[in-house]
Design a protein around this motif. Structure first.
Motif, PDB file in Angstrom:
ATOM      1  N   UNK A 557       0.922  -1.198   0.146  1.00  0.00           N
ATOM      2  CA  UNK A 557      -0.057  -0.129   0.005  1.00  0.00           C
ATOM      3  C   UNK A 557       1.097   1.284  -0.029  1.00  0.00           C
ATOM      4  N   UNK A 558       2.085   1.263   0.770  1.00  0.00           N
ATOM      5  CA  UNK A 558       3.045   2.507   0.709  1.00  0.00           C
ATOM      6  C   UNK A 558       3.419   2.621  -0.689  1.00  0.00           C
ATOM      7  N   UNK A 559       3.783   1.696  -1.495  1.00  0.00           N
ATOM      8  CA  UNK A 559       4.253   1.615  -2.776  1.00  0.00           C
ATOM      9  C   UNK A 559       3.293   2.340  -3.832  1.00  0.00           C
ATOM     10  N   UNK A 560       1.883   1.765  -3.501  1.00  0.00           N
ATOM     11  CA  UNK A 560       0.723   2.363  -4.421  1.00  0.00           C
ATOM     12  C   UNK A 560       0.774   4.131  -4.237  1.00  0.00           C
ATOM     13  N   UNK A 784     -10.759   2.258  -9.895  1.00  0.00           N
ATOM     14  CA  UNK A 784      -9.369   2.956 -10.343  1.00  0.00           C
ATOM     15  C   UNK A 784      -8.950   3.881  -9.144  1.00  0.00           C
ATOM     16  N   UNK A 785      -9.478   3.730  -7.922  1.00  0.00           N
ATOM     17  CA  UNK A 785      -8.829   4.368  -6.802  1.00  0.00           C
ATOM     18  C   UNK A 785      -7.345   3.905  -6.400  1.00  0.00           C
ATOM     19  N   UNK A 786      -6.502   5.061  -6.211  1.00  0.00           N
ATOM     20  CA  UNK A 786      -5.065   4.391  -6.395  1.00  0.00           C
ATOM     21  C   UNK A 786      -4.481   4.112  -4.948  1.00  0.00           C
ATOM     22  N   UNK A 787      -5.123   4.272  -3.851  1.00  0.00           N
ATOM     23  CA  UNK A 787      -4.608   3.891  -2.649  1.00  0.00           C
ATOM     24  C   UNK A 787      -4.791   2.561  -2.007  1.00  0.00           C
ATOM     25  N   UNK A 788      -5.414   1.650  -2.587  1.00  0.00           N
ATOM     26  CA  UNK A 788      -5.584   0.370  -2.467  1.00  0.00           C
ATOM     27  C   UNK A 788      -5.925  -0.475  -3.475  1.00  0.00           C
ATOM     28  N   UNK A 789      -5.793  -1.861  -3.218  1.00  0.00           N
ATOM     29  CA  UNK A 789      -5.970  -2.933  -4.264  1.00  0.00           C
ATOM     30  C   UNK A 789      -7.176  -3.357  -4.202  1.00  0.00           C
ATOM     31  N   UNK A 848      -2.559  14.623  -2.748  1.00  0.00           N
ATOM     32  CA  UNK A 848      -3.464  14.109  -1.877  1.00  0.00           C
ATOM     33  C   UNK A 848      -3.779  12.627  -1.682  1.00  0.00           C
ATOM     34  N   UNK A 849      -3.238  11.940  -2.536  1.00  0.00           N
ATOM     35  CA  UNK A 849      -3.014  10.519  -2.553  1.00  0.00           C
ATOM     36  C   UNK A 849      -2.735   9.666  -1.141  1.00  0.00           C
TER      37      UNK A 849
END
Length: 849
Positions: A557-560, A784-789, A848-849
């Motif tokens: 998650x940090x890498x995302x 498409x939300x970038x903060x999680x899978x 802001x991500x």
């Protein structure tokens, strides 16, 4: 038929589009919704205006006045049982004997301390409320639903319940005496459980929405115990007459009790109530006030001595402060021990993180349990035995409405690497293990700052963490330099500005500053303020516990987050599943307005708009404005949209042919106002860029704060440990608007409690999309939300707008708290507007991500 003429619209009214049909994609699923069908009465109701003098009384008092009036003048009301909304509206089934006349009544009700209260009530006929017009609207034969008819039905159904329960908004709660399910939140607060009820129109029928509800109330305890709970002081210690209340504890207690009502207990059965103004600094045995003696001589007397001479009470806690109640100029002081908190006062102040967690834990229930609870609440409402419902000819079915939903297919996602791996999420989740980011950014120069003391986080801990982070980054296709270019310990938020400025000046190519936090503190807000607005460098915060016990999921998650903050792309929607209109340039907007939390009423609202900056869509830019307190409409939307359209053109070298706008945070009562102002603002922004530039606009409202719940009929359709509806569940029939285009979509996997589907209402559509077009697109954007899978509950642009507004609140709050008293007086609107603007370097990426 005359009533139909009243439903005509003004010529300049912007009307939401009619439903373009129903969706067909996905496999069917049998569902039940927490709605109950309402059978409409025949004929008309009669609407009267009520004026009560003295005015501005609480609803509960107004209800008592009208009820006493109807009982006293029963013959004058023709034996009818009218219903009243507690403010101005009264409805009767048949015309009252004084119909079309203005009638005045004198009413007396019992007041506090056995004193009678006198009121003058004036009633005047307003209009007929036609149920026939409502039936025609439900059949789709009219352009708009008659609000007055729905309001009348709602008042009838709520009237009896309003006299039996404590009303909060559209929910009813019972006090702890009769509510065995109350739960302690500590610090003088507890959870009360009740139920929500509202009347809603749907296709061919009216529905009653019933849902379980919970909120925090202040405990009805003595003020001494309230003080103990707030401060955490030991009760035995408090008995010590030498104990002195510290200023920090007094301020903390004052913040909690100010504005609450207390009642006295030292005058026998007389329980006079007062509202707390403040808490005194001096204790009762030292605090004095002027008292006039029988001989008209005025002398100073302590509160402690007054209570002994007046009431023969020896104060046990004379060494504690007093409550100053009522109007400040009257100097009315009450010792803690003669007061208790008045029951039934809802807590309007923000809950602590611990209280919020506890409240979520005690309210989260698996879907089948919540369904049974709702059925029990329906029986508790007891509409079949409500004499007012019978009088108005209203009946409510006892069974939940059955609806047919559809489970939309999840989109295919594309990852990076040479093979460009494709994957279809399962239950709204996809794994990053063994996959690479679609476009990973190389992190060449980064810094690490630790705000935890060395005894908690030594250099070995940090070295171990950085090695794991570097390894995870390399595996995911985001190469990270093996060692940070700068590493330092720090103590508090005052160090942030100096350290960040030094890093920026010393390392010109610095890309990222990672900050380790030691629990909750003001450091986070200062890190974001300095990083976002002052030096324009990406920052990534993480808690100490995640450094000491680093999991693979945490690192992933940090890498995302880091990748998108530096301009990278994590995943994209597979080109083959994108709608045909993607072949032309399209921009996605998300917009939200956040309001100050309870206790910060003087602070402004924040408006945030984000816009996509590529064709995937994956990258977004943001625009922020400060607004007046509680302003819901985005006042500067035109200039904000214009900014983002220019950035889109600079990033893609194309002008958007279509604008798809997701607007969050709007209630149904504001639809007309928001559509009228904000749609015009978007059009204005386009025309200001180029004369004749008129891209197709689709304007969609996103709502999460509602009480619709969906339940699987078949066990095999249930999903997860909480037996929720599966991700992708779509409903656009049975419980939706009779004519306008709305739908419910549960796009996420419900981990805890009962899933809440998001409600979407299309207020405008120049693009002539089909139902499948918008529904599928909305579901895809939730992936498409970038903060999680995993897929999230609302489309990514709407989610980002909320993040941007929330981040701006940090920028503004931290700026405010850092100011001196002199500077705060100069904290003007212009200064606030500047405080929320981010550095030009930060604007290039998703800070802001």
């Amino acid at each position: 038929m005359a009533g139909l003429q009243e439903n005509k619209l003004p010529a300049d009214t912007i009307v939401p589009p009619r439903r373009p049909g129903y969706g067909t994609k996905g496999r069917e699923i049998e569902l039940q919704a927490n709605f109950f069908e309402l059978c409409l009465p025949k004929g008309d109701m009669h609407h009267y205006d009520v004026a009560i003098i003295p005015d501005k009384c609480p609803r509960v008092v107004n209800h008592a006045v009208v009820q006493a009036m109807v009982e006293k003048y029963n013959r004058m009301f023709g034996g009818q049982k009218p219903v009243f909304d507690g403010r101005k509206n009264l409805y009767s089934r048949s015309p009252l004997p004084f119909d079309k006349e203005k009638k005045e009544f004198i009413v007396t009700i019992p007041g506090e301390n056995d004193q009678e209260r006198h009121f003058k009530v004036t009633i005047k006929w307003v209009t007929f409320v036609s149920m026939f017009v409502l039936e025609e609207a439900l059949k789709g034969r009219l352009k708009m639903i008659p609000f007055d008819s729905i309001q009348a039905l709602d008042v009838v159904l709520r009237y009896f319940l309003s006299s039996q329960y404590i009303s909060v908004g559209r929910s009813f709660f019972s006090p702890p005496v009769t509510n065995l399910n109350s739960s302690n939140l500590e610090c003088g607060r507890e959870v009360w459980f009740g139920f929500h009820q509202s009347v809603r129109p749907s296709q061919w029928k009216m529905l009653v929405n019933i849902d379980s509800s919970a909120t925090a109330f202040h405990k009805a305890i003595s003020v001494v115990n309230f003080f103990l709970e707030i401060t955490g002081i030991n009760s035995q210690r408090l008995l010590n007459p030498l104990y002195i209340v510290h200023e920090e504890d007094r301020n903390k207690f004052t913040k909690e009790i100010k504005g609450l009502k207390v009642q006295i207990n030292h005058c026998g059965e007389v329980r006079r109530k007062y509202r707390v103004f403040t808490v005194t600094r001096e204790p009762a045995n030292k605090l004095t006030f002027p008292m006039t003696l029988d001989n008209k001589v005025t002398q100073e007397i302590t509160v402690e001595k007054y209570f002994y001479e007046k009431y023969k009470i020896n104060l046990i806690y004379g060494h504690l402060p007093c409550l100053q109640v009522g109007q400040p100029y009257k100097q009315t002081f009450l010792p803690f021990e003669v007061c208790s908190i008045v029951p039934g006062q809802r807590c309007t102040k923000k809950l602590t993180d611990k209280q919020t967690t506890k409240m979520i834990k005690c309210t989260a229930k698996p879907a089948p349990d919540r369904q049974q609870e709702i059925l029990g609440l329906m029986n508790q409402a007891n509409f079949s035995n409500d004499e007012h419902c019978r009088e108005f000819g209203i009946t409510v079915h006892q069974r939940m409405v059955s609806v047919t939903g559809r489970i939309l297919p999840p989109p295919k996602l594309v990852f990076g690497g040479q093979e460009k791996v494709r994957e279809v999420p399962r239950n709204g989740v996809w794994m990053m293990k063994g996959k690479q980011l679609f476009h990973g950014v190389e992190v060449k120069e980064w810094a690490l700052i630790c705000f935890a003391p060395p005894r908690k986080c030594n250099e070995d801990h940090m070295r171990n963490f950085t090695q794991k982070l570097v390894r995870s980054g390399n595996e995911s296709g985001m190469p990270i330099a093996y060692q940070p270019c700068f590493m330092r310990y720090a103590r508090h938020e005052k160090d942030v500005g100096q350290l960040f400025t030094f890093i920026k000046s010393s390392f010109k190519d610095i890309q990222l500053i990672i900050v380790i936090l030691n629990g909750k503190s003001m450091v986070y807000a200062e890190v974001k303020r300095i990083g976002d607005t002052f030096i324009g460098v990406a920052t990534q915060c993480l808690q100490l516990k995640n450094v000491l016990n680093t999991s693979g999921q945490t690192l992933a998650n940090l890498c995302l987050k880091i990748n998108v903050k530096l301009g990278g792309i994590n995943t994209i929607l597979a080109p083959e599943i994108r709608p045909p209109f993607f072949k032309q340039p399209v921009i996605f907007f998300g917009a939200d307005v956040t309001h100050p939390t309870a206790g910060d009423e003087k602070k402004p609202s924040i408006a945030a708009v984000v816009g996509s900056m590529d064709a995937h869509p994956s990258r977004y830019s943001a625009s922020v404005r400060v607004q007046n307190h509680r302003q819901e409409i985005i006042g500067e939307l035109s200039s904000m949209v214009r900014e983002l359209l220019i950035q889109f053109y600079q990033a893609t070298n194309h002008k958007p042919c279509r604008i798809i706008f997701y607007r969050d945070g709007v209630s149904e009562g504001q639809f007309d106002q928001v559509l009228s102002h904000e749609l015009k603002a978007v059009r204005e922004a386009c025309l200001k860029l180029e004369s004749g530039y008129k891209p197709g606009i689709t304007f969609i409202i996103v709502q999460k704060r509602h009480h619709t719940r969906l339940f699987c009929v078949k066990k095999e359709d249930q999903c997860g440990r909480s037996d929720n509806i599966p991700p992708g569940t779509m409903v656009d029939v049975g419980i939706t608007h009779p004519t306008e285009f709305d739908f419910y979509l549960c796009s996420h996997f419900g981990v805890q409690g009962t899933s809440r589907p998001s409600h979407y209402h299309v207020l405008w559509d120049d693009n002539n999309f089909t139902a499948d077009d918008i529904q599928s697109l909305t579901y895809q954007l939730c992936h498409t939300y970038v903060r999680c899978s995993r897929s999230v509950s609302i489309p990514a642009p709407a989610f980002y707008a909320h993040l941007v507004a929330f981040r701006a609140r940090y920028h503004l709050q931290e700026k405010d708290s850092a100011c001196s008293a002199e500077t705060k007086r100069e904290f003007s609107a212009e200064f606030q507007a500047h405080a929320v603007q981010v550095h030009r370097n930060s604007l290039k990426y998703m800070y802001f991500a």
